[in-house]
Design an enzyme around this catalytic site. Sequence first.
Site, PDB file in Angstrom:
ATOM      1  N   TYR A 184       3.987   2.088   7.690  1.00 44.31           N
ATOM      2  CA  TYR A 184       3.681   0.765   7.157  1.00 44.31           C
ATOM      3  C   TYR A 184       3.667  -0.235   8.306  1.00 44.31           C
ATOM      4  O   TYR A 184       4.691  -0.712   8.764  1.00 44.31           O
ATOM      5  CB  TYR A 184       4.705   0.344   6.107  1.00 44.31           C
ATOM      6  CG  TYR A 184       4.759   1.230   4.885  1.00 44.31           C
ATOM      7  CD1 TYR A 184       3.726   2.121   4.578  1.00 44.31           C
ATOM      8  CD2 TYR A 184       5.853   1.192   4.021  1.00 44.31           C
ATOM      9  CE1 TYR A 184       3.787   2.932   3.463  1.00 44.31           C
ATOM     10  CE2 TYR A 184       5.914   1.999   2.894  1.00 44.31           C
ATOM     11  CZ  TYR A 184       4.880   2.870   2.624  1.00 44.31           C
ATOM     12  OH  TYR A 184       4.959   3.680   1.515  1.00 44.31           O
ATOM     13  N   PRO A 226       4.415   1.405  -9.505  1.00 40.40           N
ATOM     14  CA  PRO A 226       4.982   1.336 -10.854  1.00 40.40           C
ATOM     15  C   PRO A 226       4.391   0.238 -11.723  1.00 40.40           C
ATOM     16  O   PRO A 226       4.461   0.324 -12.952  1.00 40.40           O
ATOM     17  CB  PRO A 226       6.469   1.083 -10.600  1.00 40.40           C
ATOM     18  CG  PRO A 226       6.495   0.370  -9.286  1.00 40.40           C
ATOM     19  CD  PRO A 226       5.396   1.007  -8.475  1.00 40.40           C
ATOM     20  N   LEU A 227       3.796  -0.807 -11.110  1.00 38.22           N
ATOM     21  CA  LEU A 227       3.236  -1.896 -11.900  1.00 38.22           C
ATOM     22  C   LEU A 227       1.852  -1.568 -12.444  1.00 38.22           C
ATOM     23  O   LEU A 227       1.351  -2.269 -13.326  1.00 38.22           O
ATOM     24  CB  LEU A 227       3.167  -3.179 -11.070  1.00 38.22           C
ATOM     25  CG  LEU A 227       4.510  -3.755 -10.610  1.00 38.22           C
ATOM     26  CD1 LEU A 227       4.287  -5.015  -9.787  1.00 38.22           C
ATOM     27  CD2 LEU A 227       5.408  -4.046 -11.790  1.00 38.22           C
TER      28      LEU A 227
END
Length: 279
Positions: free
Chosen positions: A59, A205-206
Amino acid sequence: MEETFDVGGERTVNRLGFGAMRLCGEDIIGAPDDEENARQVVRRALELGVDFIDTADSYGPGTSERLLREAGAPEAAFVATKAGLLREAGGDWLPHGDPDYIRNQVLVSRDRLGVDTIDLYQFHRPDPDTPFEESVEAFAALKDEGFVDYVGLSNVTVEQLETAREVVDIATVQNRYNVAHRPDEDERVLAACEEYDIGFIPWYPLAAGELDDVDGIDEIAATHDATRYQIALAWTLHHSDVLLPIPGTSSVEHLEANVAAADIDLSDDELATLNASTR
């Protein structure tokens, strides 16, 4: 609904965590335009009681781990990072599970995070060019040598999980999973995690951009004076006590909305509606 989970049967964390990928610049490459804002998001998460944070060496690359150290996360929270997936300037994610690379990257991640021992070190993605078991053996050796406390996997099948468990204790699995995305293979992975008391960290998860296919979610959201994204997150927390969702954001406002979702109490009928719409 259990509010906490014991990673590896020992380290208790609040089940609602924070994913630190979005702390980076555009397309998850380089630094964000406002680094202090990114650090403030992390600090606010800690203030709100979030004590499980997920990141990866890819990242940025490296940016997320550095910002977490600068915000004080490794001292205040259980920080999980990953190795085994490269991020290149053109935007591609490239699997790289070579054992020598993994052994090198643990030193780099320790330095960026400012820790002697990484709490949870996860194999980011199986590499088709490296035997899976050899990659896992590298993680096992790092655990034996004290570089990491716990070993996790990401983007794996049940068969790969079983193979890895013959090599080293697996504390967590991180696969894509949400109310709108529940493929049979990942349901099998979740069932195995429940059987072995392994934490399942559902990334994405959203389900942003996918919730139009979830019947009834807007009506349920209206009942709770919540957003559809908060309902998606609340569903994850209710669905299984081994699920450890890690919603990510670069906004304090969005962070606070995500944390508030943990207080939404979905009824059995609401859960049944959400479950039925995605199977």
